[in-house]
Design a protein around this motif. Sequence first.
Motif, short mmCIF file in Angstrom:
data_model
loop_
_atom_site.label_atom_id
_atom_site.label_comp_id
_atom_site.label_asym_id
_atom_site.label_seq_id
_atom_site.Cartn_x
_atom_site.Cartn_y
_atom_site.Cartn_z
N SER A 73 0.85 -1.19 0.00
CA SER A 73 0.00 0.00 0.00
C SER A 73 0.89 1.24 0.00
O SER A 73 2.12 1.14 0.15
CB SER A 73 -0.90 -0.01 1.23
N VAL A 102 -3.18 2.07 -3.19
CA VAL A 102 -4.06 1.94 -2.03
C VAL A 102 -3.59 2.87 -0.90
O VAL A 102 -2.53 2.65 -0.30
CB VAL A 102 -4.10 0.47 -1.52
N SER A 107 -10.11 0.07 2.93
CA SER A 107 -11.13 0.32 1.90
C SER A 107 -11.22 -0.89 0.96
O SER A 107 -10.28 -1.18 0.22
CB SER A 107 -10.78 1.57 1.10
N GLU A 110 -10.81 0.26 -2.78
CA GLU A 110 -9.43 0.54 -3.20
C GLU A 110 -8.64 -0.75 -3.36
O GLU A 110 -7.89 -0.93 -4.33
CB GLU A 110 -8.74 1.45 -2.18
N LYS A 113 -9.74 -2.72 -6.56
CA LYS A 113 -9.24 -2.14 -7.80
C LYS A 113 -7.75 -2.43 -7.98
O LYS A 113 -7.29 -2.75 -9.10
CB LYS A 113 -9.49 -0.63 -7.83
#
Length: 517
Positions: A73, A102, A107, A110, A113
Amino acid sequence: MTEAESDLPIYVSWIGTTDIYCMESWRVTEGLDPAPDNSSRLTVPFKEEPGLNGPIRTFTDNKKFSKIYLLASKEYESISSQVKDWICRGTKSKCQIINTPVEDPTSYDEVYKALDKFLSKYWSADTASRFVFNLTPGTPAMQAILFYMSQVRYSGGKTYRTVPQKYARNNKQILEVTAPFSLKPDLYLNTQTECPQSDEIEKVIELYAPVKAINILLLGESGVGKSSAAEKIHYRCGGKKDNFITANCAELAAGDANMFRAELFGAKKGSFTGCTEDKTGLFEQAQNGTIFLDEVAEIPLPSQSVLLRALQNKEIMSIGSKKEVRLNNVRVISATNHNLLEDVKNGKFREDLYYRLAMCSITLPNLREIACTNREYFRQLVTTILNDLKKEDSKLKDTDFKLTQDAWDCLLSSQWPGNIRQLRHVLLLSTVYALNTGKSEINGKIISLHLSKVTTVSSSSSPADDFIPNDLNQWLAEQKDKIIKNALKLTRDNTSKAAKILGMNEQTLYSYLKKAK
């Protein structure tokens, strides 16, 4: 990449906080970094030992991979190179950090995706069975979405979790996660559209069939076209002719248990009496394709457990062999004309196998239901069969057969106990008859003539020709009630459609039903 490397698994996981803490603890212990403000969370001094180096290295320190993909992330982007160095201390496998956009690791949107972007680039159907997903690192959102994506959208690989050494049982820190994504079929078996033969199959092809991890169960009366539906799913999803493999379970079950296993999973020469040569099983022949388990309800209970293990583990073993063969992207489609839920309740079919096979279930309608509820589709079906017959027989190919209105009326009003199979035979006989009498037009008399020739087993409850009821009015009332119930069943309790079929006014039908209550 060498041939040996191409057979190695591919590792995927998020980078999680535990892995970061282990890395930072080691770096502080080694004097590579000063102790940070949150050093109370670190283990200092840190001892680098197998099984104690965090979830990722618990996995990668002990196994060889062709590639290790670590997803980071935004929070860990600045230290991702350090993480890579840390992981590479325990493996010679190639490691690649995938920095994702991210920002909020909690989330789901997020995370979804980011994973979709990564897998659409690096995953393929050819390599799917080699993917290994570690679900432990990361937030709950990262774990849940990775599990979902690896089992549904980008399926074929295996999922695992790692546990700390102190919680390991029998020294096993790496445990497979096998919970299936499935819906109980009895929740939606009856939720069909007006024309499930076309619309439901199309929905399955669009949503579920491309994901080979989703097993499909086709239900319906004998002759409704379950085999054709299975082939349609296979070919529309890019399947090849030589890897659509049909296993007639009724025939296989007629032999002994060894023969059943040998046909499905293979056998080595001499592994049992009568096995005179090596045999490749049907599941292995269906690699990267589809195996169609026709008449699956006929499998005897002892053999059902063998099939269940293969579906659960996605691995098979030939009789007489000690080597397991991984099933690479094998789509499993089953079919039966039984009510499998009733068979489960009566102890004739294993419940766990039922839910393995029925992750996605479709009940194909019988032909009389199609004729009543969707006449346009019925006409399309007849036209398709006529065109197919012309392609299959050179004597018919040059004739453009036309059906008169009374021929259509005759077809639409028939009960079709033999379903599509019976319709096909009637049309074949009718076209040959018309051709031999010098006609291209097929009328109602020709259809009626051949309806009588294509016979099916009649219901034993049908009254004899000389039957006379004791109470005519009561018997007529009972027959009326039975016919109305059948019409409502065919139309799924749509009184408007039922009234149209019966030639009644809808208000009259509604009043009758109200009084019948």
